[in-house]
Design a protein around this motif. Structure first.
Motif, PDB file in Angstrom:
ATOM      1  N   ASP A   1       0.883  -1.152  -0.175  1.00  9.64           N
ATOM      2  CA  ASP A   1      -0.071  -0.101  -0.120  1.00  9.64           C
ATOM      3  C   ASP A   1       0.961   1.376  -0.157  1.00  9.64           C
ATOM      4  OD1 ASP A   1      -2.047  -1.702   0.184  1.00  9.64           O
ATOM      5  OD2 ASP A   1      -2.323  -1.543   2.383  1.00  9.64           O
ATOM      6  N   TYR A   2       0.640   2.235  -1.060  1.00 12.25           N
ATOM      7  CA  TYR A   2       1.368   3.275  -1.096  1.00 12.25           C
ATOM      8  C   TYR A   2       0.386   4.636  -0.870  1.00 12.25           C
ATOM      9  CZ  TYR A   2       5.386   0.674  -2.954  1.00 12.25           C
ATOM     10  OH  TYR A   2       6.386  -0.253  -2.928  1.00 12.25           O
ATOM     11  N   ARG A   3       1.107   5.591  -0.465  1.00 10.92           N
ATOM     12  CA  ARG A   3       0.342   7.068  -0.468  1.00 10.92           C
ATOM     13  C   ARG A   3       1.287   7.855  -1.381  1.00 10.92           C
ATOM     14  NH1 ARG A   3       0.273   8.479   5.118  1.00 10.92           N
ATOM     15  NH2 ARG A   3       2.295   9.704   4.864  1.00 10.92           N
ATOM     16  N   VAL A   4       0.520   8.556  -2.202  1.00 14.00           N
ATOM     17  CA  VAL A   4       1.134   9.392  -3.152  1.00 14.00           C
ATOM     18  C   VAL A   4       1.317  10.998  -2.441  1.00 14.00           C
ATOM     19  CG1 VAL A   4       0.960  10.428  -5.538  1.00 14.00           C
ATOM     20  CG2 VAL A   4      -0.094   8.364  -4.856  1.00 14.00           C
ATOM     21  N   GLU A   5       2.724  11.236  -2.262  1.00 16.10           N
ATOM     22  CA  GLU A   5       2.618  12.587  -1.638  1.00 16.10           C
ATOM     23  C   GLU A   5       3.616  13.344  -2.440  1.00 16.10           C
ATOM     24  OE1 GLU A   5       5.085  11.265   2.001  1.00 16.10           O
ATOM     25  OE2 GLU A   5       3.091  10.517   2.908  1.00 16.10           O
ATOM     26  N   PRO A   6       3.849  14.831  -2.099  1.00 15.27           N
ATOM     27  CA  PRO A   6       4.680  15.622  -2.882  1.00 15.27           C
ATOM     28  C   PRO A   6       6.196  15.051  -2.913  1.00 15.27           C
ATOM     29  CG  PRO A   6       3.184  16.860  -1.776  1.00 15.27           C
ATOM     30  CD  PRO A   6       3.096  15.432  -1.387  1.00 15.27           C
ATOM     31  N   SER A   7       6.474  14.601  -1.970  1.00 14.86           N
ATOM     32  CA  SER A   7       8.002  13.973  -1.737  1.00 14.86           C
ATOM     33  C   SER A   7       8.176  12.761  -2.282  1.00 14.86           C
ATOM     34  CB  SER A   7       8.417  13.824  -0.204  1.00 14.86           C
ATOM     35  OG  SER A   7       7.486  13.173   0.498  1.00 14.86           O
ATOM     36  N   GLY A   8       7.055  12.022  -2.787  1.00 14.31           N
ATOM     37  CA  GLY A   8       7.469  10.606  -3.435  1.00 14.31           C
ATOM     38  C   GLY A   8       6.116   9.697  -3.156  1.00 14.31           C
ATOM     39  N   LEU A   9       6.380   8.470  -3.272  1.00 13.07           N
ATOM     40  CA  LEU A   9       5.646   7.366  -2.922  1.00 13.07           C
ATOM     41  C   LEU A   9       5.863   6.693  -1.690  1.00 13.07           C
ATOM     42  CD1 LEU A   9       5.321   5.727  -6.544  1.00 13.07           C
ATOM     43  CD2 LEU A   9       3.838   7.391  -5.247  1.00 13.07           C
ATOM     44  N   ARG A  10       5.050   6.955  -0.444  1.00 11.83           N
ATOM     45  CA  ARG A  10       5.363   6.454   0.563  1.00 11.83           C
ATOM     46  C   ARG A  10       4.702   4.977   0.771  1.00 11.83           C
ATOM     47  NH1 ARG A  10       7.626   8.641   5.074  1.00 11.83           N
ATOM     48  NH2 ARG A  10       7.299  10.754   4.450  1.00 11.83           N
ATOM     49  N   LEU A  11       5.541   3.963   1.188  1.00  7.33           N
ATOM     50  CA  LEU A  11       5.227   2.681   1.352  1.00  7.33           C
ATOM     51  C   LEU A  11       4.552   2.756   2.849  1.00  7.33           C
ATOM     52  CD1 LEU A  11       4.761  -0.352   0.730  1.00  7.33           C
ATOM     53  CD2 LEU A  11       7.109  -0.801   1.242  1.00  7.33           C
ATOM     54  N   GLN A  12       3.282   2.273   2.972  1.00  7.52           N
ATOM     55  CA  GLN A  12       2.471   2.479   4.236  1.00  7.52           C
ATOM     56  C   GLN A  12       2.557   1.014   4.882  1.00  7.52           C
ATOM     57  OE1 GLN A  12      -0.975   4.735   2.869  1.00  7.52           O
ATOM     58  NE2 GLN A  12      -0.326   5.872   4.653  1.00  7.52           N
ATOM     59  N   GLU A  13       2.219   0.029   4.087  1.00  5.43           N
ATOM     60  CA  GLU A  13       2.065  -1.449   4.583  1.00  5.43           C
ATOM     61  C   GLU A  13       2.262  -2.494   3.473  1.00  5.43           C
ATOM     62  OE1 GLU A  13      -0.859  -2.930   7.842  1.00  5.43           O
ATOM     63  OE2 GLU A  13      -1.852  -3.746   5.808  1.00  5.43           O
ATOM     64  N   ALA A  14       2.676  -3.455   4.006  1.00 10.50           N
ATOM     65  CA  ALA A  14       2.793  -4.757   2.948  1.00 10.50           C
ATOM     66  C   ALA A  14       2.210  -6.071   3.483  1.00 10.50           C
ATOM     67  CB  ALA A  14       4.197  -4.875   2.572  1.00 10.50           C
ATOM     68  N   ARG A  15       1.891  -6.651   2.486  1.00 18.95           N
ATOM     69  CA  ARG A  15       1.326  -8.064   3.076  1.00 18.95           C
ATOM     70  C   ARG A  15       1.739  -9.148   2.029  1.00 18.95           C
ATOM     71  NH1 ARG A  15      -1.999  -4.222   2.903  1.00 18.95           N
ATOM     72  NH2 ARG A  15      -2.658  -4.508   0.755  1.00 18.95           N
ATOM     73  N   VAL A  16       1.811 -10.431   2.633  1.00 18.31           N
ATOM     74  CA  VAL A  16       2.415 -11.544   1.523  1.00 18.31           C
ATOM     75  C   VAL A  16       1.656 -12.790   2.258  1.00 18.31           C
ATOM     76  CG1 VAL A  16       4.489 -11.691   3.067  1.00 18.31           C
ATOM     77  CG2 VAL A  16       4.187 -12.726   0.736  1.00 18.31           C
ATOM     78  N   ARG A  17       1.311 -13.702   1.516  1.00 11.35           N
ATOM     79  CA  ARG A  17       0.433 -14.817   2.063  1.00 11.35           C
ATOM     80  C   ARG A  17       1.389 -15.912   2.308  1.00 11.35           C
ATOM     81  NH1 ARG A  17      -4.783 -14.532   2.070  1.00 11.35           N
ATOM     82  NH2 ARG A  17      -5.787 -12.954   0.798  1.00 11.35           N
ATOM     83  N   GLY A  18       2.784 -15.679   2.347  1.00 13.36           N
ATOM     84  CA  GLY A  18       3.752 -17.052   2.706  1.00 13.36           C
ATOM     85  C   GLY A  18       5.048 -16.568   2.293  1.00 13.36           C
ATOM     86  N   SER A  19       5.801 -17.332   2.392  1.00 12.15           N
ATOM     87  CA  SER A  19       7.189 -17.358   2.276  1.00 12.15           C
ATOM     88  C   SER A  19       7.764 -18.300   1.439  1.00 12.15           C
ATOM     89  CB  SER A  19       8.203 -17.464   3.553  1.00 12.15           C
ATOM     90  OG  SER A  19       7.956 -18.679   4.163  1.00 12.15           O
ATOM     91  N   GLY A  20       8.978 -18.191   0.881  1.00 16.14           N
ATOM     92  CA  GLY A  20       9.650 -18.872  -0.265  1.00 16.14           C
ATOM     93  C   GLY A  20      10.996 -18.593  -0.483  1.00 16.14           C
ATOM     94  N   ALA A  21      11.290 -19.007  -1.831  1.00 13.39           N
ATOM     95  CA  ALA A  21      12.550 -18.556  -2.236  1.00 13.39           C
ATOM     96  C   ALA A  21      12.665 -16.919  -2.413  1.00 13.39           C
ATOM     97  CB  ALA A  21      12.674 -19.213  -3.648  1.00 13.39           C
ATOM     98  N   GLY A  22      13.631 -16.172  -1.610  1.00  9.14           N
ATOM     99  CA  GLY A  22      13.767 -14.745  -1.599  1.00  9.14           C
ATOM    100  C   GLY A  22      12.605 -14.208  -0.955  1.00  9.14           C
ATOM    101  N   MET A  23      11.716 -14.682  -0.264  1.00  4.04           N
ATOM    102  CA  MET A  23      10.478 -13.919   0.310  1.00  4.04           C
ATOM    103  C   MET A  23      10.605 -14.314   1.716  1.00  4.04           C
ATOM    104  SD  MET A  23       8.051 -15.760  -2.535  1.00  4.04           S
ATOM    105  CE  MET A  23       6.573 -15.324  -1.560  1.00  4.04           C
ATOM    106  N   GLU A  24      11.584 -13.534   2.480  1.00  3.00           N
ATOM    107  CA  GLU A  24      11.545 -13.996   3.997  1.00  3.00           C
ATOM    108  C   GLU A  24      10.356 -12.978   4.711  1.00  3.00           C
ATOM    109  OE1 GLU A  24      14.197 -13.588   1.841  1.00  3.00           O
ATOM    110  OE2 GLU A  24      14.649 -15.591   2.188  1.00  3.00           O
ATOM    111  N   ILE A  25       9.784 -13.250   5.508  1.00  2.44           N
ATOM    112  CA  ILE A  25       8.928 -12.757   6.504  1.00  2.44           C
ATOM    113  C   ILE A  25       9.626 -11.826   7.375  1.00  2.44           C
ATOM    114  CG2 ILE A  25       6.834 -12.746   7.629  1.00  2.44           C
ATOM    115  CD1 ILE A  25       6.333 -13.804   5.012  1.00  2.44           C
TER     116      ILE A  25
END
Length: 132
Positions: free
Chosen positions: A37-61
């Motif tokens: 989830d990103y918010r569009v701001e004058p200073s850029g794109l602010r990442l607010q939260e992330a979600r992933v349904r599981g882990s795997g190769a290169g996908m560390e929680i």
């Protein structure tokens, strides 16, 4: 009010009047959905939260992630991004990124056309509304 621009090297291919969006994709090997989830701001794109349904190769929680509703939720502490650079694959197994706004998700192809070998990358950034 800032908007979301999609394009490459400062050339705008599409401009969306949104203040926030979710970027979603499916890992091409593990077939697991990621969402940011990103918010569009004058200073850029602010990442607010992330979600992933599981882990795997290169996908560390991350250690501070919380499992809720079948997804690991976490809040990366990052400065706003001047741009978000995405590689779009033409491989059959790799689905296009989805851009979700107002509860509706659409593939980037909706605004940009399908991924192509001639344009394998797209950038997202915060921009001022077009004058016209």
């Amino acid at each position: 009010m800032m908007q979301l621009c999609l394009g490459l090297a400062g050339v705008i291919w599409a401009q969306l009047p949104v203040t926030g969006f979710t970027l979603a994709w499916q890992h091409s090997v593990e077939r697991i959905r990621w969402e940011e989830d990103y918010r569009v701001e004058p200073s850029g794109l602010r990442l607010q939260e992330a979600r992933v349904r599981g882990s795997g190769a290169g996908m560390e929680i991350p250690e501070d992630a919380v499992l809720r509703d079948g997804s690991w939720h976490y809040r990366p502490q990052l400065a706003p991004l001047a741009q978000l650079r995405l590689a779009r694959s033409t491989a059959e197994r790799a689905a296009d990124y989805q851009l979700c706004t107002a509860g509706q998700c659409r593939a980037l192809a909706h605004w940009l056309g399908p991924p192509s070998a001639g344009q394998p990358v797209v950038e997202l950034w915060s921009c001022a509304p077009a004058v016209g």
